[in-house]
Structures are given as structure tokens and as C-alpha cells.
Design a protein around this motif. Structure first.
Motif, PDB file in Angstrom:
ATOM      1  N   LEU A 177       0.653  -1.204  -0.010  1.00  0.00           N
ATOM      2  CA  LEU A 177       0.040   0.144  -0.010  1.00  0.00           C
ATOM      3  C   LEU A 177       0.836   1.372  -0.072  1.00  0.00           C
ATOM      4  O   LEU A 177       0.743   2.214  -0.945  1.00  0.00           O
ATOM      5  CB  LEU A 177      -1.022   0.062   1.126  1.00  0.00           C
ATOM      6  CG  LEU A 177      -1.790   1.328   1.343  1.00  0.00           C
ATOM      7  CD1 LEU A 177      -2.904   1.303  -0.033  1.00  0.00           C
ATOM      8  CD2 LEU A 177      -2.713   1.246   2.711  1.00  0.00           C
ATOM      9  N   GLY A 178       1.808   1.170   0.900  1.00  0.00           N
ATOM     10  CA  GLY A 178       2.738   2.426   0.902  1.00  0.00           C
ATOM     11  C   GLY A 178       3.543   2.803  -0.360  1.00  0.00           C
ATOM     12  O   GLY A 178       3.543   3.680  -0.667  1.00  0.00           O
ATOM     13  N   VAL A 179       3.951   1.550  -1.203  1.00  0.00           N
ATOM     14  CA  VAL A 179       4.514   1.813  -2.513  1.00  0.00           C
ATOM     15  C   VAL A 179       3.409   2.431  -3.497  1.00  0.00           C
ATOM     16  O   VAL A 179       3.963   3.276  -4.253  1.00  0.00           O
ATOM     17  CB  VAL A 179       5.157   0.465  -2.892  1.00  0.00           C
ATOM     18  CG1 VAL A 179       5.723   0.417  -4.431  1.00  0.00           C
ATOM     19  CG2 VAL A 179       6.286  -0.029  -2.111  1.00  0.00           C
ATOM     20  N   VAL A 180       2.408   1.883  -3.452  1.00  0.00           N
ATOM     21  CA  VAL A 180       1.334   2.302  -4.369  1.00  0.00           C
ATOM     22  C   VAL A 180       1.080   3.964  -4.117  1.00  0.00           C
ATOM     23  O   VAL A 180       1.055   4.612  -4.903  1.00  0.00           O
ATOM     24  CB  VAL A 180      -0.054   1.594  -4.091  1.00  0.00           C
ATOM     25  CG1 VAL A 180      -1.085   2.308  -4.972  1.00  0.00           C
ATOM     26  CG2 VAL A 180       0.156   0.211  -4.709  1.00  0.00           C
ATOM     27  N   LEU A 181       1.006   4.273  -2.771  1.00  0.00           N
ATOM     28  CA  LEU A 181       0.648   5.703  -2.352  1.00  0.00           C
ATOM     29  C   LEU A 181       2.146   6.640  -2.901  1.00  0.00           C
ATOM     30  O   LEU A 181       1.700   7.681  -3.464  1.00  0.00           O
ATOM     31  CB  LEU A 181       0.715   5.710  -0.892  1.00  0.00           C
ATOM     32  CG  LEU A 181      -0.622   5.157  -0.423  1.00  0.00           C
ATOM     33  CD1 LEU A 181      -0.667   5.415   1.072  1.00  0.00           C
ATOM     34  CD2 LEU A 181      -2.061   5.764  -0.921  1.00  0.00           C
ATOM     35  N   LEU A 182       2.984   5.925  -2.584  1.00  0.00           N
ATOM     36  CA  LEU A 182       4.228   6.777  -3.130  1.00  0.00           C
ATOM     37  C   LEU A 182       4.304   6.938  -4.496  1.00  0.00           C
ATOM     38  O   LEU A 182       4.491   8.004  -4.967  1.00  0.00           O
ATOM     39  CB  LEU A 182       5.474   6.080  -2.645  1.00  0.00           C
ATOM     40  CG  LEU A 182       6.247   6.395  -1.267  1.00  0.00           C
ATOM     41  CD1 LEU A 182       7.246   5.493  -1.109  1.00  0.00           C
ATOM     42  CD2 LEU A 182       6.539   7.828  -1.154  1.00  0.00           C
ATOM     43  N   VAL A 183       4.151   5.988  -5.103  1.00  0.00           N
ATOM     44  CA  VAL A 183       4.111   5.746  -6.899  1.00  0.00           C
ATOM     45  C   VAL A 183       2.984   7.208  -7.344  1.00  0.00           C
ATOM     46  O   VAL A 183       3.380   7.779  -8.129  1.00  0.00           O
ATOM     47  CB  VAL A 183       3.912   4.701  -7.578  1.00  0.00           C
ATOM     48  CG1 VAL A 183       3.639   4.752  -8.889  1.00  0.00           C
ATOM     49  CG2 VAL A 183       5.036   3.816  -7.059  1.00  0.00           C
ATOM     50  N   VAL A 184       1.869   6.985  -6.932  1.00  0.00           N
ATOM     51  CA  VAL A 184       0.662   8.072  -7.327  1.00  0.00           C
ATOM     52  C   VAL A 184       1.230   9.451  -6.803  1.00  0.00           C
ATOM     53  O   VAL A 184       1.089  10.182  -7.871  1.00  0.00           O
ATOM     54  CB  VAL A 184      -0.457   7.699  -6.650  1.00  0.00           C
ATOM     55  CG1 VAL A 184      -1.650   8.665  -6.888  1.00  0.00           C
ATOM     56  CG2 VAL A 184      -1.149   6.267  -7.284  1.00  0.00           C
ATOM     57  N   VAL A 185       1.587   9.834  -5.479  1.00  0.00           N
ATOM     58  CA  VAL A 185       2.048  11.073  -4.979  1.00  0.00           C
ATOM     59  C   VAL A 185       3.174  11.584  -5.861  1.00  0.00           C
ATOM     60  O   VAL A 185       3.226  12.546  -6.348  1.00  0.00           O
ATOM     61  CB  VAL A 185       2.127  11.045  -3.653  1.00  0.00           C
ATOM     62  CG1 VAL A 185       2.678  12.323  -3.224  1.00  0.00           C
ATOM     63  CG2 VAL A 185       0.707  10.783  -3.115  1.00  0.00           C
ATOM     64  N   ALA A 186       4.036  10.574  -6.226  1.00  0.00           N
ATOM     65  CA  ALA A 186       5.434  11.196  -7.004  1.00  0.00           C
ATOM     66  C   ALA A 186       5.288  11.140  -8.492  1.00  0.00           C
ATOM     67  O   ALA A 186       5.715  12.188  -8.977  1.00  0.00           O
ATOM     68  CB  ALA A 186       6.340  10.023  -6.626  1.00  0.00           C
TER      69      ALA A 186
END
Lengths: 244, 325
Positions: B289-298
Motif C-alpha cells: 500500500l505504501g509503495v502504491v501511495l508513493l508512486v501515485v503521489v510522486a
């Protein structure tokens, strides 16, 4: 009648005295030019009048009201308007909405929430845009305009609330000669409603539209007078004019 | 495109109870999504529309949640027609009080000052509550009296879902009215260049304080519904953790859109639910979940909604021109 009276204004930034005892009087219905070399204090004086910077000492009277310590929004409500040196149109909004935003500033909070003046102001917005040759760009984003058009838009925005005094900081900066000529044509008719204080490096432009000039150098007033008087002032000629 | 997405999201929320009538767990999940969407929407009004970086929305959410819990416990009263407006009042007044301190000072506050101020407010409140026995200290308040209307009591399920959805619809309509009004134009201008607006004669900080207070009301409503729905409230409900979660909901979905926070909240909560329920990744789903959030925000700063809605459409037009001509 004096619309603006700046008396003994100084502005000090640490060891630097950007303004040093400036006196300036602007009559209603006149165009007054501020000229001087870079760093002479022209923009600082304009910002002190508009309220972006408060003077260290001295006083500023506008329309018989002491505005020396007033915040910018109150000065604007009293009839002062400013066009920034660096273009400050709202690039993400449409050209139309930029002018509407300037025009609706006199509305109260409730009226704005209920959008009471949206339709009433439509004609005024379009009139302002037509005056500055931007009517056919009304739906475009302000950020899509050329630099010269953005300058015109910002002048249109500054004039929209019908100010008594308009402060223009280098309105022709970055414009082509043709755009400068048109800008002069666009500004001239406003004289009957609004006085103007203008900072400009283009001496030909400023001489063509201004009634009076004040020359600043190193934060001090070097001379004030009509265009002819300033042109004939040997001190200004020798010490300053050739350096602009 | 944006109105179509808004309609589609609300249509989906309306039909959900009919499609999931026999799945109480999923109805509960979507009810939570709706309630937390309100919190995310309150942040969007602050940041996405007005440029106020509030890291303290959970403060209004949590305090209102405690207030309805205490009213239920001490006054044995939980009628929604009174307690939900009370929660909004509490959230709004608290936000207005904070706005006086953070936004209405003599000098224009920086974004960093407001961000740290709101963050500190939420942190201080969390610590205060965690040590205050009257409100249950670190254990919080449990077995909160059920939200009621007359003699009817709302437990988890379709009825509670309907109340939450009605609240979201009303708040959404009010927020949409605000941001599409001439005042919304002021907010759009303010977000881009506060100084310019001051020179037009706008008292920018007052507009900010008004929006901040309105957002506080919404967060308060959200907090009250959350307390009733969970039957529990605790210190973490008013701290920086939940405040930051609301920021992520909003940025993930797309700030400055109103519907983006709803989509972001749904995406993150549903994703969390699915990942946590998948045997193969049960141990490390938070990492995914953390990786998905980071990818979207970045890589997608305008959020999921930015994939479908242009910046021009997101900001929109405010004049009468298109409506009249």
C-alpha cells in the motif's frame, strides 16, 4: 487639488537607505512619471504608496486620508490600485475571470457567496476587455497570453475597480515598440477618471503620456517638474538623464 | 468530464446497499469510506481550494467525536437532529478559534506556520486527551450510546449508511456551491497569488478563516458520525496520524476537485481491505500500500482524478459568460 501627498518618506533596509526623505505630490487627473536609474528607489516608493512596504518614517496622505500604516486591502478600498513590476495575472484562471475577480472586490462576503453580481458585472468585464483589445481572448487562460497581452490584462484588472489613483510599475517592460505605442494610446483616455503614477525606463514613452516627472537618484528626489522643465534641467541632464 | 465523474460516484454510492445487502462487512466498509471522505473533503477545501495547509483536520474530527460520546454518556442523549449539528458547531468554533490565532494575525502567515500550527494543535490535543481520565485517557470512550432519531437507534448497516450518505451529499452540495460561487473565484485567486488579491481590496485572511471554519464544521460532522459508527473514540482520532491520513486521501484522489478526496478515500480504504484479506500478502500488505501511495503521489501529483480531468476543467470558469451566452 493634491490627491496624493508623500512627505519626508524614508525606507531603511538594514544599512541601506532605499528612500531618503522623499516628497511627492500628485494632483488629481494628472499622469506623474517616476524616473531614475536602477536602484534609485522608484519601485520601493511605489510599494510604499501601495502598502507593500511600510515606510520607516514619513507620511503618506491619499485623498485627505492618512494611509501611511494602512494594509494594502484598505488602500485598495480607498481607491488606490497597483500594477506590479513583475506581471501578476492569475495564469490558471481565464482572462475573463481575472477581470471579474478585480471587479467584484467591492462585494460583501454574502453577496460573493450568493454570486449576486455575476451577471450584472458581465457587461463591465467585457467592456474592460474590449478597451484593452482582449475581448476575443476572454475564454483563454491568462497564462496563454503573450507577455504584452498579460501586461494589458493586468492594467485592465488594476483599472477595473475604478481607482482614483493607479500605480503602474514598468507597464511596458518586455513589450515591442508597437505594443508600447498601443499601451500609451490605451492609457491616455483614463486621465479624466484616474490619476496615474508610473515608473518606466522608456523615457520617450513616459514623456509622451506624463504631465509631470519626478527624478529619483539614490533614494532622493533629484528634481520635479513638467516634462519640459525636467528636460531643461541641466543638473538632471548631466547627472542623471544620460545614464538611464 | 468532472460532473460525469461526480454523478457516477454518487450513483455508485446510492446503489451500493442494494448490491451488497447481504454483506454487512462491506456495507460497514463503505460507510467508513463515506464518513472519512467527509474528513478528506474538509482538507481539500483548505488546501485544494484555499491554499491553507492544514495538518490538523483530525483535531476538529476528534473533538466533535468526543463531544457526542460525552453527551451520550453524561446526558444520555444521542438524537442525531441535535448531536450532529452540535458536532458541526464544535468543529466550526474550534476551527474559528484556531483561525484567529493562526490566520488572522497582523502579518500574513506563511504556509509553514499554518502547517506547523495545525499539526501542533492536533498533537497537543491528542496528548491532552490521552492523559485526561474524564474522557477515558489513553483507553478512549467505548460503548458510545447509539445515534438515534426518535425511538429508532442506528446500528451498523444500511440505515446508518443512508444517514452517512445523506450527510456526504449535503456537504458535497454545499461545498460545490461555495467553490463554484464568486467567493470560489476569490479562493481560486487566493490560492495562486494572495498578495495580488490584497491589492484588489480583498481581506484574504478573512476568506481563509471562513473556509477553515467551514472545513472545521465538516470535519466535526465526520468525527461525530465516525464515533457513532465505531461505537468508540480515542486519542488517535484527533492526532496528527489521522490528520495526515486525510491529507493522503485527498492527494491520492486529486486535490482541488471535491470528488477527488471521495475517490482517494475509497481507493485507499478498499485497497487496504482487499490487501489485508489476501492470504498471500497478509504479512506485508502495508508495504505494498505504501509503495502504491508513493508512486501515485510522486508521479501523478494531480492524483487519480488528474488522469481523467484536465487542470483547466478542475479550476473551471466563474463568470456568467458561458451560462448567459
Amino acid at each position: 487639488m493634491a490627491l496624493l501627498r508623500v512627505s519626508a518618506v524614508t525606507k531603511v533596509y538594514g544599512p541601506l537607505k532605499a528612500l531618503d526623505g522623499i516628497d511627492l505630490t500628485v494632483e488629481a487627473g494628472t499622469f506623474h512619471g517616476l524616473i531614475g536609474p536602477n536602484g534609485s528607489g522608484k519601485s520601493t516608493l511605489l510599494k510604499a504608496i501601495a502598502g507593500a512596504h511600510l515606510p520607516t518614517t514619513g507620511s503618506i496622505l491619499f485623498d485627505d486620508t492618512d494611509i501611511t500604516a494602512m494594509p494594502p486591502y484598505q488602500r485598495a478600498r480607498n481607491g488606490l490600485s497597483l500594477k506590479f513590476q513583475i506581471t501578476a495575472v492569475l495564469t490558471e484562471l481565464s482572462v475573463y475571470d481575472n477581470v471579474l475577480l478585480a471587479l467584484q472586490s467591492a462585494e460583501g462576503y454574502g453577496a460573493l457567496l450568493r454570486s449576486r453580481s455575476r451577471q450584472r458585472l458581465d457587461a463591465e468585464v467585457m467592456q474592460a476587455l474590449e478597451r484593452f483589445r482582449l475581448a476575443d481572448r476572454a475564454d483563454d487562460l491568462a497564462g496563454e497570453l503573450s507577455h504584452g497581452e498579460q501586461q494589458w490584462l493586468e492594467i485592465a484588472m488594476a483599472l477595473a475597480p475604478r481607482p482614483k489613483l493607479l500605480l503602474l510599475d514598468e507597464p511596458t517592460g518586455g513589450m515591442s515598440p508597437e505594443e508600447r505605442r498601443v499601451t500609451g494610446e490605451l492609457l491616455t483616455p483614463i486621465k479624466q477618471d484616474c490619476a496615474l503614477v508610473i515608473v518606466e525606463h522608456d523615457l520617450d514613452f513616459i514623456k509622451n503620456i506624463c504631465d509631470r516627472l519626478t527624478v529619483l537618484d539614490q533614494g532622493r528626489v533629484l528634481g520635479t517638474g513638467t516634462v519640459a522643465e525636467i528636460e531643461g534641467d541641466a543638473r538632471v541632464q548631466e547627472i542623471y538623464t544620460r545614464r538611464v | 468530464m468532472l460532473p460525469v465523474i461526480e454523478l457516477a460516484v454518487f450513483a455508485a454510492l446510492v446503489v451500493t446497499p442494494f448490491l451488497l445487502a447481504d454483506r454487512t462487512d462491506l456495507i460497514t466498509l463503505v460507510t467508513n469510506v463515506i464518513i472519512l471522505s467527509l474528513l478528506a473533503l474538509s482538507f481539500d477545501l483548505c488546501w485544494g481550494f484555499s491554499g491553507i495547509m492544514s495538518f490538523g483536520q483530525a483535531l476538529f474530527f476528534g473533538v466533535a467525536g468526543y463531544v457526542v460520546a460525552l453527551v451520550g454518556r453524561d446526558l444520555e442523549f444521542s438524537q442525531l437532529w441535535a448531536t450532529l449539528p452540535l458536532a458541526m458547531l464544535v468543529g466550526g468554533l474550534l476551527a474559528a478559534g484556531l483561525a484567529v490565532f493562526l490566520l488572522l494575525g497582523k502579518r500574513t502567515p506563511s504556509s509553514i506556520f499554518v502547517a506547523f500550527g495545525t499539526l501542533t494543535g492536533a498533537y497537543a490535543a491528542e496528548r491532552l486527551v490521552a492523559g485526561w481520565q474524564y474522557v477515558g485517557a489513553g483507553n478512549g470512550l467505548s460503548a458510545i450510546r447509539l445515534m438515534a432519531f426518535g425511538d429508532y437507534e442506528f446500528v451498523e448497516g444500511v440505515e446508518f449508511y443512508a444517514v452517512a450518505l445523506a450527510a456526504l451529499a449535503l456537504v458535497y452540495a454545499a461545498s460545490r456551491y461555495l467553490v463554484r460561487s464568486q467567493m470560489g473565484l476569490v479562493l481560486a485567486g487566493m490560492r495562486q497569488n494572495e498578495e495580488r488579491l490584497a491589492f484588489f481590496g480583498y481581506r484574504v485572511q478573512v476568506f481563509k478563516a471562513l473556509v477553515f471554519s467551514f472545513a472545521g464544521m465538516i470535519a466535526g460532522l465526520s468525527g461525530a458520525l465516525y464515533s457513532y459508527h465505531q461505537g468508540f473514540t480515542g486519542p488517535s482520532n484527533l492526532g496528527p496520524g489521522l490528520s495526515t491520513t486525510a491529507v493522503i486521501y485527498c492527494l491520492f484522489g486529486g486535490s482541488g476537485t471535491l470528488i477527488g478526496p471521495v475517490i482517494g478515500t475509497a481507493a485507499i480504504e478498499v485497497l487496504s481491505y482487499v490487501l489485508a484479506d489476501t492470504d498471500a500478502i497478509r504479512q506485508f500488505w502495508p508495504v505494498i500500500l505504501g509503495v502504491v501511495l508513493l508512486v501515485v503521489v510522486a508521479f501523478q501529483p494531480s492524483g487519480l482524478l488528474g488522469l481523467l480531468v484536465s487542470s483547466r476543467e478542475r479550476i473551471g470558469s466563474y463568470g456568467a459568460r458561458k451560462a448567459v451566452r
